[in-house]
Design an enzyme around this catalytic site. Structure first.
Site, PDB file in Angstrom:
ATOM      1  N   ARG A 280      -2.827  -3.543   3.452  1.00 28.96           N
ATOM      2  CA  ARG A 280      -2.229  -2.213   2.939  1.00 28.96           C
ATOM      3  C   ARG A 280      -1.731  -2.455   1.359  1.00 28.96           C
ATOM      4  NH1 ARG A 280       2.200  -0.629   7.194  1.00 28.96           N
ATOM      5  NH2 ARG A 280       2.197   1.512   6.025  1.00 28.96           N
ATOM      6  N   PRO A 281      -2.756  -2.144   0.667  1.00 28.89           N
ATOM      7  CA  PRO A 281      -2.530  -2.305  -0.875  1.00 28.89           C
ATOM      8  C   PRO A 281      -1.528  -1.359  -1.455  1.00 28.89           C
ATOM      9  CG  PRO A 281      -4.590  -1.262  -0.520  1.00 28.89           C
ATOM     10  CD  PRO A 281      -4.040  -1.516   0.836  1.00 28.89           C
ATOM     11  N   VAL A 282      -1.073  -1.968  -2.671  1.00 32.32           N
ATOM     12  CA  VAL A 282      -0.024  -1.160  -3.312  1.00 32.32           C
ATOM     13  C   VAL A 282      -0.350  -0.827  -4.791  1.00 32.32           C
ATOM     14  CG1 VAL A 282       2.226  -1.525  -2.242  1.00 32.32           C
ATOM     15  CG2 VAL A 282       1.349  -2.975  -4.135  1.00 32.32           C
TER      16      VAL A 282
ATOM     17  N   ARG B 217      12.200  -0.700  15.425  1.00 34.77           N
ATOM     18  CA  ARG B 217      12.148  -0.326  13.886  1.00 34.77           C
ATOM     19  C   ARG B 217      12.048   1.214  14.106  1.00 34.77           C
ATOM     20  NH1 ARG B 217       7.574  -2.848  10.577  1.00 34.77           N
ATOM     21  NH2 ARG B 217       8.463  -1.302   9.308  1.00 34.77           N
TER      22      ARG B 217
ATOM     23  N   LEU C   2      -2.198   1.969  -6.088  1.00 36.88           N
ATOM     24  CA  LEU C   2      -2.194   3.093  -6.211  1.00 36.88           C
ATOM     25  C   LEU C   2      -0.634   3.350  -6.973  1.00 36.88           C
ATOM     26  CD1 LEU C   2      -3.838   5.102  -3.509  1.00 36.88           C
ATOM     27  CD2 LEU C   2      -4.607   4.547  -5.776  1.00 36.88           C
TER      28      LEU C   2
ATOM     29  N   VAL D  70      -8.059   6.275   8.322  1.00 43.34           N
ATOM     30  CA  VAL D  70      -6.931   5.944   7.447  1.00 43.34           C
ATOM     31  C   VAL D  70      -6.711   4.301   7.290  1.00 43.34           C
ATOM     32  CG1 VAL D  70      -4.505   6.236   6.681  1.00 43.34           C
ATOM     33  CG2 VAL D  70      -6.020   8.213   7.857  1.00 43.34           C
TER      34      VAL D  70
ATOM     35  N   ARG E 216       7.677  -2.277   4.354  1.00 41.31           N
ATOM     36  CA  ARG E 216       6.929  -2.215   3.207  1.00 41.31           C
ATOM     37  C   ARG E 216       7.519  -0.892   2.347  1.00 41.31           C
ATOM     38  NH1 ARG E 216       1.697  -3.044   2.501  1.00 41.31           N
ATOM     39  NH2 ARG E 216       1.469  -1.207   1.478  1.00 41.31           N
TER      40      ARG E 216
ATOM     41  N   ASP F 258      -0.647   7.400  13.336  1.00 38.91           N
ATOM     42  CA  ASP F 258       0.402   7.260  13.816  1.00 38.91           C
ATOM     43  C   ASP F 258       0.274   7.484  15.314  1.00 38.91           C
ATOM     44  OD1 ASP F 258       1.425   5.691  11.520  1.00 38.91           O
ATOM     45  OD2 ASP F 258       2.723   7.007  11.021  1.00 38.91           O
TER      46      ASP F 258
ATOM     47  N   LYS G 171      12.042   8.803  10.805  1.00 45.07           N
ATOM     48  CA  LYS G 171      12.352   7.734  10.041  1.00 45.07           C
ATOM     49  C   LYS G 171      11.413   7.643   8.744  1.00 45.07           C
ATOM     50  CE  LYS G 171       9.155   4.125  11.035  1.00 45.07           C
ATOM     51  NZ  LYS G 171       8.462   3.757   9.823  1.00 45.07           N
ATOM     52  N   ASN G 172      10.375   8.153   8.894  1.00 42.48           N
ATOM     53  CA  ASN G 172       9.340   8.238   7.548  1.00 42.48           C
ATOM     54  C   ASN G 172       9.872   9.007   6.432  1.00 42.48           C
ATOM     55  OD1 ASN G 172       8.088   5.813   8.395  1.00 42.48           O
ATOM     56  ND2 ASN G 172       6.364   6.997   9.088  1.00 42.48           N
TER      57      ASN G 172
ATOM     58  N   CYS H 292       0.449  -7.181   6.524  1.00 44.74           N
ATOM     59  CA  CYS H 292       0.822  -5.977   7.265  1.00 44.74           C
ATOM     60  C   CYS H 292       0.213  -6.583   8.765  1.00 44.74           C
ATOM     61  CB  CYS H 292       0.617  -4.819   6.720  1.00 44.74           C
ATOM     62  SG  CYS H 292       0.577  -3.612   7.923  1.00 44.74           S
TER      63      CYS H 292
HETATM   64  N1  EPU Z   1      -3.621   2.943  -0.014  1.00 41.15           N
HETATM   65  C1  EPU Z   1      -4.392   2.326  -1.124  1.00 41.15           C
HETATM   66  N2  EPU Z   1      -3.548   1.943  -2.037  1.00 41.15           N
HETATM   67  C2  EPU Z   1      -2.259   2.223  -2.470  1.00 41.15           C
HETATM   68  C3  EPU Z   1      -1.662   2.798  -1.118  1.00 41.15           C
HETATM   69  C4  EPU Z   1      -2.380   3.130   0.153  1.00 41.15           C
HETATM   70  O1  EPU Z   1      -5.597   2.042  -1.202  1.00 41.15           O
HETATM   71  O2  EPU Z   1      -1.746   1.638  -3.153  1.00 41.15           O
HETATM   72  C5  EPU Z   1      -4.549   3.541   1.109  1.00 41.15           C
HETATM   73  C6  EPU Z   1      -3.968   2.831   2.449  1.00 41.15           C
HETATM   74  O3  EPU Z   1      -4.744   1.430   2.684  1.00 41.15           O
HETATM   75  C7  EPU Z   1      -4.572   3.781   3.409  1.00 41.15           C
HETATM   76  C8  EPU Z   1      -4.297   5.123   2.739  1.00 41.15           C
HETATM   77  O4  EPU Z   1      -4.325   4.705   1.442  1.00 41.15           O
HETATM   78  O5  EPU Z   1      -5.967   3.689   3.727  1.00 41.15           O
HETATM   79  C9  EPU Z   1      -3.194   5.917   2.956  1.00 41.15           C
HETATM   80  O6  EPU Z   1      -2.155   4.980   3.313  1.00 41.15           O
HETATM   81  P1  EPU Z   1      -0.528   5.766   2.737  1.00 41.15           P
HETATM   82  O7  EPU Z   1      -0.323   5.118   1.326  1.00 41.15           O
HETATM   83  O8  EPU Z   1      -0.499   6.965   2.825  1.00 41.15           O
HETATM   84  O9  EPU Z   1       0.383   4.815   3.928  1.00 41.15           O
HETATM   85  P2  EPU Z   1       1.716   4.366   3.508  1.00 41.15           P
HETATM   86  O10 EPU Z   1       2.587   5.199   2.604  1.00 41.15           O
HETATM   87  O11 EPU Z   1       1.759   3.165   3.308  1.00 41.15           O
HETATM   88  C10 EPU Z   1       2.947   5.897   5.489  1.00 41.15           C
HETATM   89  C11 EPU Z   1       3.533   5.604   6.774  1.00 41.15           C
HETATM   90  C12 EPU Z   1       2.868   4.941   7.938  1.00 41.15           C
HETATM   91  C13 EPU Z   1       1.650   5.816   8.230  1.00 41.15           C
HETATM   92  C14 EPU Z   1       0.936   6.224   6.870  1.00 41.15           C
HETATM   93  C15 EPU Z   1      -0.257   7.162   6.896  1.00 41.15           C
HETATM   94  C16 EPU Z   1       5.848   5.282   5.902  1.00 41.15           C
HETATM   95  C17 EPU Z   1       7.132   4.391   5.830  1.00 41.15           C
HETATM   96  N3  EPU Z   1       4.961   4.747   6.387  1.00 41.15           N
HETATM   97  O12 EPU Z   1       2.614   4.574   5.095  1.00 41.15           O
HETATM   98  O13 EPU Z   1       3.781   5.000   9.037  1.00 41.15           O
HETATM   99  O14 EPU Z   1       0.827   5.068   9.125  1.00 41.15           O
HETATM  100  O15 EPU Z   1       1.816   6.752   5.855  1.00 41.15           O
HETATM  101  O16 EPU Z   1       0.164   8.474   7.426  1.00 41.15           O
HETATM  102  O17 EPU Z   1       6.047   6.486   5.486  1.00 41.15           O
HETATM  103  C18 EPU Z   1       4.539   3.994  10.878  1.00 41.15           C
HETATM  104  O18 EPU Z   1       5.585   4.795  11.025  1.00 41.15           O
HETATM  105  O19 EPU Z   1       4.203   3.264  11.803  1.00 41.15           O
HETATM  106  C19 EPU Z   1       3.531   3.926   9.482  1.00 41.15           C
HETATM  107  C20 EPU Z   1       2.832   2.751   9.684  1.00 41.15           C
END
Ligand code: EPU
Length: 436
Positions: free
Chosen positions: A123-125, A404, A127, A334, A94, A312, A22-23, A118
């Site tokens: 779960r900020p954006v 999902r 970055l 994480v 997201r 995960d 999926k991811n 969430c």
């Molecule tokens: N973070 C920030 N700011 C940002 C983005 C991330 O501080 O702008 C922090 C997060 O809060 C977290 C860390 O960075 O502490 C890592 O988060 P990441 O951005 O890597 O996660 P993501 O891209 O939002 C993906 C997967 C998640 C999985 C995480 C970690 C997808 C669609 N989602 O999320 O998958 O848990 O990477 O490996 O690829 C799931 O499949 O159940 C799921 C939640």
């Protein structure tokens, strides 16, 4: 609404096949928007998130057709004329935020809803936004939407260091950078297999990317990307979930075989931890065999970015620890408060408490079936695993979360010996008054 009803304590045996990731499929779908023409993705799982994201792509003008039997997705992105991802869809998932990079790369502008909260805390954006700004985008916030524009219709390119490393931000920034006018560098880039596969697909489309699989991605913008036919990789988290299922519900001495897998994508930490529980693992090129131990050793884990123990898989590991002969901990660094499943597991008799970023699990207690509720995707599957080892009947309610990310889970498990069925129920039904 649907629920899963599980009669516990049946052995898991035979073979389970792993679906496409999926991811990885989600960013591949977003990348298809960068090419004028039809991209074909194979091994795409038949999941609710894929359907939701297909609708996101349709909003901007793409035509998306899915063949669920062949797991083939065709995305025609010849006409992308409405660069917007609306709140109604982004709030459901997201990953829709990938539209920011994809639309900027394709159209030079984007209006994408902020994802908001969430199931397990912030779960900020930040970055994603800072990285895309570093490439030269002008960004404003307007009524809950991020409005981004590339001056002159095309981003200049630039340099950004992620802190912390982020899967989603690496993908979004890379997607915006591949068609920029100049060069970009992403430092402390994520090296999760999802990111590596995504970058390889971009490369196949004609993108110039150096350093794939390392912490530094160097991207030279190109004028045009071409549509491709590309195979999606197997789902590493589904594989890990099935490996845990085999360790706790398999018959000691009898191998459970997991096929269509890519074991390299799991990372060393998970495999090492599972071996330390006494579980025997044989790794082939595209399969894994797992033999349950007579007794599970309690092994504490701490999640980390790849190749660390995946966040995960921590909820599923908690269930494994309930079957161990002793106490151990699960620490998530994480997502430090991803523990909504603990009170639900407690309803089944699990002796576990969450404090700060750590859950302590006391193994060796008998679990008893009960009604429990899904709260998010991985929490849901942990409840199914717990139902498989509990005595009696477990009802896992609200499984739309599970749908999902796990394709036909009940069909796969029942074909491998588990008594599990999908049943419709009325979420608002009242219990009958007690007869006098
Ligand atoms: N973070 C920030 N700011 C940002 C983005 C991330 O501080 O702008 C922090 C997060 O809060 C977290 C860390 O960075 O502490 C890592 O988060 P990441 O951005 O890597 O996660 P993501 O891209 O939002 C993906 C997967 C998640 C999985 C995480 C970690 C997808 C669609 N989602 O999320 O998958 O848990 O990477 O490996 O690829 C799931 O499949 O159940 C799921 C939640």
């Amino acid at each position: 609404m649907d629920k899963l009803v599980i009669q516990g304590r049946r052995p898991l045996r035979g073979t389970l096949s792993v679906s496409g990731s999926k991811n990885t499929a989600l960013p591949l779908m977003a990348a298809a928007l960068l090419a004028d023409g039809t991209t074909i993705l194979d091994n795409v799982p038949h999941l609710r998130d894929i359907a939701t994201f297909s609708n996101v792509l349709r909003i901007v003008g793409a035509s998306v057709k899915f063949n669920p039997e062949r797991h083939r997705l065709r995305i025609n992105a010849s006409r992308i004329d409405f660069p917007e991802a609306p709140y109604e869809l982004v709030k459901k998932m997201r990953a829709s935020f990938y539209m920011l990079g994809a639309l900027l790369g394709r159209c030079g502008e984007a209006r994408v809803s902020l994802p908001g909260g969430c199931a397990w805390g912030p779960r900020p954006v930040n970055l994603h936004l800072e990285g895309i700004k570093a490439l030269g985008a002008e960004i404003d916030l307007d009524g809950g939407y991020v409005v981004a524009r590339a001056p002159g219709g095309r981003l200049a390119g630039g340099r950004y260091k992620l802190d912390p490393s982020s899967v989603g931000a690496t993908i979004n920034i890379a997607m915006a950078a591949v068609t920029a006018r100049g060069a970009s560098r992403i430092e402390n880039a994520a090296i999760e297999p999802d990111v590596v596969e995504f970058c390889k697909a971009l490369q196949a489309m004609g993108a110039q990317i150096d350093g794939i699989g390392t912490r530094t991605l160097d991207i030279e913008g190109v004028d045009e990307l071409l549509p491709i036919a590309y195979p999606n990789c197997p789902d590493r988290i589904e594989l890990g979930t099935f490996m845990i299922a085999a360790a706790i519900a398999g018959t000691p001495g009898e191998p459970v075989r997991l096929t269509n897998a890519n074991p390299d994508h799991l990372g060393a930490a998970f495999i090492e931890a599972l071996e330390r529980t006494g579980t025997r693992i044989t790794i082939g090129p595209d399969y894994v065999e797992v033999i349950a131990p007579d007794e599970i050793e309690p092994v504490s884990i701490t999640t980390g970015i790849y190749p660390g123990f995946p966040t995960d898989l921590q909820a599923q590991w908690t269930v494994l620890l309930t079957q161990a002969r002793g106490t151990a901990t699960v620490t998530d660094t994480v997502y430090t408060d991803r523990f909504n499943h603990i009170p639900e597991l407690n309803r089944l008799g699990v002796q576990a408490t969450a404090k700060g970023e750590t859950v302590t699990v006391e193994g060796g207690h008998t679990l008893k079936g009960a009604k429990v509720m899904s709260t998010d995707l991985r929490a849901s599957v942990s409840l199914v695993l717990a139902g498989m080892v509990a005595e009696g009947t477990t009802d896992v309610l609200r499984i739309y979360h599970l749908d999902r990310g796990y394709e036909r889970l009940e069909k796969k498990l029942s074909a491998a010996g588990i008594a599990i069925e999908r049943v419709q129920y009325d979420e608002f039904a009242q219990p009958e008054p007690h007869a006098a």
